[in-house]
Design a protein around this motif. Structure first.
Motif, PDB file in Angstrom:
ATOM      1  N   ALA A 110       1.551  -1.071   0.272  1.00  0.00           N
ATOM      2  CA  ALA A 110      -0.040   0.110  -0.055  1.00  0.00           C
ATOM      3  C   ALA A 110       0.595   1.188  -0.222  1.00  0.00           C
ATOM      4  O   ALA A 110       0.940   2.307  -1.093  1.00  0.00           O
ATOM      5  CB  ALA A 110      -0.703  -0.131   0.963  1.00  0.00           C
ATOM      6  N   THR A 111       1.883   1.635   0.672  1.00  0.00           N
ATOM      7  CA  THR A 111       2.661   2.086   0.949  1.00  0.00           C
ATOM      8  C   THR A 111       3.644   3.022  -0.615  1.00  0.00           C
ATOM      9  O   THR A 111       3.576   3.744  -0.453  1.00  0.00           O
ATOM     10  CB  THR A 111       4.070   2.200   2.225  1.00  0.00           C
ATOM     11  N   ALA A 112       3.836   1.353  -1.250  1.00  0.00           N
ATOM     12  CA  ALA A 112       4.793   1.748  -2.559  1.00  0.00           C
ATOM     13  C   ALA A 112       3.540   2.520  -3.513  1.00  0.00           C
ATOM     14  O   ALA A 112       4.000   3.750  -3.807  1.00  0.00           O
ATOM     15  CB  ALA A 112       5.062   0.411  -2.878  1.00  0.00           C
ATOM     16  N   GLN A 113       2.355   2.278  -3.276  1.00  0.00           N
ATOM     17  CA  GLN A 113       1.796   2.558  -4.504  1.00  0.00           C
ATOM     18  C   GLN A 113       0.621   3.731  -4.318  1.00  0.00           C
ATOM     19  O   GLN A 113       0.584   4.842  -5.114  1.00  0.00           O
ATOM     20  CB  GLN A 113       0.160   1.176  -3.795  1.00  0.00           C
ATOM     21  N   GLU A 114       0.890   4.233  -2.607  1.00  0.00           N
ATOM     22  CA  GLU A 114       0.775   5.476  -2.994  1.00  0.00           C
ATOM     23  C   GLU A 114       1.895   6.401  -3.088  1.00  0.00           C
ATOM     24  O   GLU A 114       2.234   7.739  -3.185  1.00  0.00           O
ATOM     25  CB  GLU A 114       0.231   5.766  -1.282  1.00  0.00           C
ATOM     26  N   VAL A 115       3.404   5.781  -2.135  1.00  0.00           N
ATOM     27  CA  VAL A 115       4.298   6.789  -3.617  1.00  0.00           C
ATOM     28  C   VAL A 115       4.221   7.319  -4.598  1.00  0.00           C
ATOM     29  O   VAL A 115       4.648   7.706  -4.664  1.00  0.00           O
ATOM     30  CB  VAL A 115       5.939   5.961  -2.789  1.00  0.00           C
ATOM     31  N   ARG A 116       4.137   5.888  -5.303  1.00  0.00           N
ATOM     32  CA  ARG A 116       4.305   5.811  -6.765  1.00  0.00           C
ATOM     33  C   ARG A 116       3.555   7.635  -7.364  1.00  0.00           C
ATOM     34  O   ARG A 116       3.373   8.175  -8.363  1.00  0.00           O
ATOM     35  CB  ARG A 116       3.201   5.008  -7.254  1.00  0.00           C
TER      36      ARG A 116
ATOM     37  N   LEU B 139       9.526 -19.820  -5.719  1.00  0.00           N
ATOM     38  CA  LEU B 139      10.353 -18.751  -5.602  1.00  0.00           C
ATOM     39  C   LEU B 139      10.665 -17.690  -5.835  1.00  0.00           C
ATOM     40  O   LEU B 139      12.341 -17.223  -5.643  1.00  0.00           O
ATOM     41  CB  LEU B 139      11.692 -19.953  -5.983  1.00  0.00           C
ATOM     42  N   GLY B 140      10.126 -17.488  -7.088  1.00  0.00           N
ATOM     43  CA  GLY B 140      10.682 -16.087  -7.054  1.00  0.00           C
ATOM     44  C   GLY B 140       9.467 -14.754  -6.783  1.00  0.00           C
ATOM     45  O   GLY B 140       9.053 -15.404  -6.224  1.00  0.00           O
ATOM     46  N   LEU B 141       9.361 -13.426  -7.444  1.00  0.00           N
ATOM     47  CA  LEU B 141       8.515 -13.411  -6.445  1.00  0.00           C
ATOM     48  C   LEU B 141       7.094 -13.012  -6.981  1.00  0.00           C
ATOM     49  O   LEU B 141       6.571 -13.831  -7.562  1.00  0.00           O
ATOM     50  CB  LEU B 141       8.727 -11.097  -7.836  1.00  0.00           C
ATOM     51  N   GLN B 142       6.407 -12.902  -6.231  1.00  0.00           N
ATOM     52  CA  GLN B 142       5.008 -12.974  -5.999  1.00  0.00           C
ATOM     53  C   GLN B 142       4.263 -11.686  -6.559  1.00  0.00           C
ATOM     54  O   GLN B 142       4.894 -10.603  -6.319  1.00  0.00           O
ATOM     55  CB  GLN B 142       4.183 -13.512  -4.384  1.00  0.00           C
ATOM     56  N   PRO B 143       3.622 -12.065  -7.389  1.00  0.00           N
ATOM     57  CA  PRO B 143       2.749 -10.978  -8.327  1.00  0.00           C
ATOM     58  C   PRO B 143       2.248  -9.494  -7.266  1.00  0.00           C
ATOM     59  O   PRO B 143       2.573  -8.806  -7.916  1.00  0.00           O
ATOM     60  CB  PRO B 143       1.255 -11.634  -8.751  1.00  0.00           C
ATOM     61  N   VAL B 144       1.943  -9.508  -6.226  1.00  0.00           N
ATOM     62  CA  VAL B 144       1.754  -8.874  -5.753  1.00  0.00           C
ATOM     63  C   VAL B 144       2.741  -7.863  -5.027  1.00  0.00           C
ATOM     64  O   VAL B 144       3.233  -6.774  -4.845  1.00  0.00           O
ATOM     65  CB  VAL B 144       1.194  -8.811  -4.203  1.00  0.00           C
ATOM     66  N   ARG B 145       3.961  -8.875  -4.304  1.00  0.00           N
ATOM     67  CA  ARG B 145       5.286  -8.388  -3.742  1.00  0.00           C
ATOM     68  C   ARG B 145       5.378  -7.440  -5.220  1.00  0.00           C
ATOM     69  O   ARG B 145       6.542  -6.566  -5.425  1.00  0.00           O
ATOM     70  CB  ARG B 145       6.197  -9.240  -3.481  1.00  0.00           C
ATOM     71  N   GLU B 146       5.450  -8.252  -6.628  1.00  0.00           N
ATOM     72  CA  GLU B 146       6.177  -7.666  -7.670  1.00  0.00           C
ATOM     73  C   GLU B 146       5.269  -6.292  -8.227  1.00  0.00           C
ATOM     74  O   GLU B 146       6.225  -5.244  -8.546  1.00  0.00           O
ATOM     75  CB  GLU B 146       6.144  -8.732  -8.773  1.00  0.00           C
ATOM     76  N   GLN B 147       4.554  -6.087  -7.871  1.00  0.00           N
ATOM     77  CA  GLN B 147       3.983  -4.803  -8.154  1.00  0.00           C
ATOM     78  C   GLN B 147       4.484  -3.588  -7.004  1.00  0.00           C
ATOM     79  O   GLN B 147       4.949  -2.302  -7.613  1.00  0.00           O
ATOM     80  CB  GLN B 147       2.026  -5.246  -8.179  1.00  0.00           C
ATOM     81  N   ALA B 148       4.602  -4.222  -5.816  1.00  0.00           N
ATOM     82  CA  ALA B 148       5.023  -3.535  -5.117  1.00  0.00           C
ATOM     83  C   ALA B 148       5.915  -2.684  -5.392  1.00  0.00           C
ATOM     84  O   ALA B 148       6.977  -0.845  -4.743  1.00  0.00           O
ATOM     85  CB  ALA B 148       4.739  -3.545  -3.308  1.00  0.00           C
ATOM     86  N   ILE B 149       7.291  -3.576  -5.944  1.00  0.00           N
ATOM     87  CA  ILE B 149       9.021  -2.949  -6.091  1.00  0.00           C
ATOM     88  C   ILE B 149       7.774  -2.692  -7.252  1.00  0.00           C
ATOM     89  O   ILE B 149       9.375  -1.127  -7.636  1.00  0.00           O
ATOM     90  CB  ILE B 149       9.213  -4.556  -6.535  1.00  0.00           C
ATOM     91  N   LEU B 150       7.975  -2.724  -8.066  1.00  0.00           N
ATOM     92  CA  LEU B 150       7.626  -1.994  -9.281  1.00  0.00           C
ATOM     93  C   LEU B 150       7.244  -1.048  -9.196  1.00  0.00           C
ATOM     94  O   LEU B 150       7.813   0.490  -9.971  1.00  0.00           O
ATOM     95  CB  LEU B 150       6.287  -2.628 -10.298  1.00  0.00           C
ATOM     96  N   ASP B 151       5.755  -0.395  -8.521  1.00  0.00           N
ATOM     97  CA  ASP B 151       5.562   1.020  -7.705  1.00  0.00           C
ATOM     98  C   ASP B 151       6.709   1.779  -7.083  1.00  0.00           C
ATOM     99  O   ASP B 151       6.370   2.973  -7.962  1.00  0.00           O
ATOM    100  CB  ASP B 151       4.686   0.848  -6.796  1.00  0.00           C
ATOM    101  N   VAL B 152       7.716   1.217  -6.381  1.00  0.00           N
ATOM    102  CA  VAL B 152       8.892   1.896  -5.972  1.00  0.00           C
ATOM    103  C   VAL B 152      10.107   2.003  -7.436  1.00  0.00           C
ATOM    104  O   VAL B 152       9.755   3.583  -7.036  1.00  0.00           O
ATOM    105  CB  VAL B 152       9.726   1.110  -5.095  1.00  0.00           C
ATOM    106  N   LEU B 153       9.666   1.224  -7.988  1.00  0.00           N
ATOM    107  CA  LEU B 153      10.994   1.344  -8.817  1.00  0.00           C
ATOM    108  C   LEU B 153      10.292   2.467  -9.900  1.00  0.00           C
ATOM    109  O   LEU B 153      11.284   3.506 -10.951  1.00  0.00           O
ATOM    110  CB  LEU B 153      11.015   0.220  -9.676  1.00  0.00           C
ATOM    111  N   VAL B 154       9.715   2.940 -10.212  1.00  0.00           N
ATOM    112  CA  VAL B 154       8.375   2.927 -11.048  1.00  0.00           C
ATOM    113  C   VAL B 154       8.389   5.123 -10.182  1.00  0.00           C
ATOM    114  O   VAL B 154       9.063   6.482 -10.886  1.00  0.00           O
ATOM    115  CB  VAL B 154       7.079   3.431 -11.217  1.00  0.00           C
TER     116      VAL B 154
END
Length: 97
Positions: free
Chosen positions: A23-29, A63-78
């Motif tokens: 949620a924080t990652a999305q709000e930061v974006r 073993l890889g990124l999960q979709p929700v976690r991937e989206q949060a990481i993507l939000d921060v990177l964007v």
């Protein structure tokens, strides 16, 4: 502009109700996009697409990124990329364990 982003992000991170990384990652974006120029707001999806290609693939075996976690990481990177290029701000985000 920098003060607006700083104030908004500080408020988000200090809010006891916003402790969830996703949620924080999305709000930061959203906060960065709000302060960005119209040109960079239009480029948001292109930036996200380019950054998504650099992320490790999702793995069905867990073993890889999960979709929700991937989206949060993507939000921060964007947010980081748009803040860096459009505003000249190095956006650093730390999450305590």
């Amino acid at each position: 502009m920098f003060e607006s982003v700083t104030r908004n992000l500080t408020r988000k991170f200090n809010d006891k109700n916003v402790r969830d990384f996703e949620a924080t990652a999305q709000e930061v974006r959203q906060a960065v996009l709000k302060a960005a120029s119209p040109v960079w707001r239009q480029e948001e999806n292109a930036v996200a697409s380019r950054l998504r290609q650099a992320l490790p693939p999702l793995a069905a075996d867990g073993l890889g990124l999960q979709p929700v976690r991937e989206q949060a990481i993507l939000d921060v990177l964007v947010a980081q990329e748009i803040a860096r290029i459009n505003m000249g701000i190095d956006l650093v985000i730390a999450q305590p364990h």
